[in-house]
Design a protein around this motif. Structure first.
Motif, PDB file in Angstrom:
ATOM      1  N   THR A   1       0.920  -1.056   0.263  1.00 23.99           N
ATOM      2  CA  THR A   1      -0.552  -0.060   0.035  1.00 23.99           C
ATOM      3  C   THR A   1       1.225   1.416  -0.141  1.00 23.99           C
ATOM      4  N   ARG A   2       0.789   2.354  -0.255  1.00 26.75           N
ATOM      5  CA  ARG A   2       1.450   3.268  -0.571  1.00 26.75           C
ATOM      6  C   ARG A   2       0.507   4.624   0.151  1.00 26.75           C
ATOM      7  N   TYR A   3      -0.282   4.064   0.798  1.00 20.54           N
ATOM      8  CA  TYR A   3      -0.510   4.811   2.225  1.00 20.54           C
ATOM      9  C   TYR A   3      -0.140   4.473   3.629  1.00 20.54           C
ATOM     10  N   MET A   4       1.000   4.988   4.344  1.00 15.08           N
ATOM     11  CA  MET A   4       0.777   4.242   5.577  1.00 15.08           C
ATOM     12  C   MET A   4       1.591   5.674   6.129  1.00 15.08           C
TER      13      MET A   4
ATOM     14  N   TYR B   1       4.754   2.273  19.610  1.00 16.81           N
ATOM     15  CA  TYR B   1       5.258   3.082  18.026  1.00 16.81           C
ATOM     16  C   TYR B   1       3.779   1.928  17.476  1.00 16.81           C
ATOM     17  N   TYR B   2       3.335   2.664  16.292  1.00 18.79           N
ATOM     18  CA  TYR B   2       2.302   1.531  15.921  1.00 18.79           C
ATOM     19  C   TYR B   2       2.580   2.270  14.071  1.00 18.79           C
ATOM     20  N   CYS B   3       2.836   1.299  13.380  1.00 18.42           N
ATOM     21  CA  CYS B   3       2.428   1.254  12.041  1.00 18.42           C
ATOM     22  C   CYS B   3       1.020   1.310  11.427  1.00 18.42           C
ATOM     23  N   ALA B   4       0.484   1.542  10.996  1.00 17.57           N
ATOM     24  CA  ALA B   4      -1.026   1.655   9.634  1.00 17.57           C
ATOM     25  C   ALA B   4      -1.130   2.217   9.007  1.00 17.57           C
ATOM     26  N   ALA B   5      -2.390   1.620   8.081  1.00 17.77           N
ATOM     27  CA  ALA B   5      -2.554   1.758   6.844  1.00 17.77           C
ATOM     28  C   ALA B   5      -4.765   1.910   7.300  1.00 17.77           C
TER      29      ALA B   5
ATOM     30  N   ARG C   1      -9.356   4.428   0.825  1.00 15.36           N
ATOM     31  CA  ARG C   1      -9.706   5.935   1.058  1.00 15.36           C
ATOM     32  C   ARG C   1      -7.912   6.028   0.939  1.00 15.36           C
ATOM     33  N   ILE C   2      -7.655   7.198   0.886  1.00 15.77           N
ATOM     34  CA  ILE C   2      -6.819   8.482   0.310  1.00 15.77           C
ATOM     35  C   ILE C   2      -6.933   8.955   1.694  1.00 15.77           C
TER      36      ILE C   2
ATOM     37  N   PRO D   1      -7.388   8.944  12.880  1.00 18.14           N
ATOM     38  CA  PRO D   1      -9.001   8.076  12.772  1.00 18.14           C
ATOM     39  C   PRO D   1      -9.205   7.839  11.259  1.00 18.14           C
ATOM     40  N   GLU D   2      -7.844   8.458  10.886  1.00 17.97           N
ATOM     41  CA  GLU D   2      -7.611   8.181   9.660  1.00 17.97           C
ATOM     42  C   GLU D   2      -7.632   6.964   8.744  1.00 17.97           C
ATOM     43  N   TYR D   3      -6.778   6.006   9.696  1.00 14.33           N
ATOM     44  CA  TYR D   3      -6.311   4.818   9.529  1.00 14.33           C
ATOM     45  C   TYR D   3      -6.823   3.742   9.965  1.00 14.33           C
TER      46      TYR D   3
END
Length: 122
Positions: A28-31, A89-93, A98-99, A107-109
């Motif tokens: 995914t290009r959004y993270m 620390y967390y990573c998220a997508a 949705r972009i 909240p975007e993730y």
């Protein structure tokens, strides 16, 4: 369903460096990378949205986000660490449809990694 698995983190002295990794089940290009210190709300650290990157003021000049597309892995290189960087620390997508309009806002993730502790202490 997208899954995120984190690695890295640990304890380091002030001024030291750490690298976090986040491997996703699909590319995914959004993270983004987020962190949550005890008693504080989760906050955005740095995010990647397509070809653009977004850094929180606290991360500018010290943290670098990168992505290895061949490995579906997102990295967070953290240099010049300070005690105030201590957090989980967390990573998220975001949702796949949705972009994120505000890439540093949690909240975007939708999908989150398991979290990894980073402790900066002398």
């Amino acid at each position: 369903q997208l899954r995120l698995v984190q690695s890295g983190g640990g304890s380091v002295q002030p001024g030291g460096s750490l690298r976090l990794s986040c491997t996703s089940s699909t590319f995914t290009r959004y993270m983004g990378w987020f962190r949550q210190a005890p008693g504080k709300e989760r906050e955005g650290v740095v995010a990647i949205r397509g070809g653009d990157t977004y850094y929180a003021d606290s991360a500018k000049g010290r943290f670098t986000i990168s992505q290895d597309t061949a490995k579906n892995t997102l990295y967070l290189q953290m240099n010049s660490l300070k005690s105030e960087d201590t957090a989980v620390y967390y990573c998220a997508a975001p949702p796949s449809t949705r972009i994120p309009m505000n890439p540093l806002q949690p909240p975007e993730y939708l999908t989150w990694g398991q979290g990894t502790q980073v402790t900066v202490s002398s």
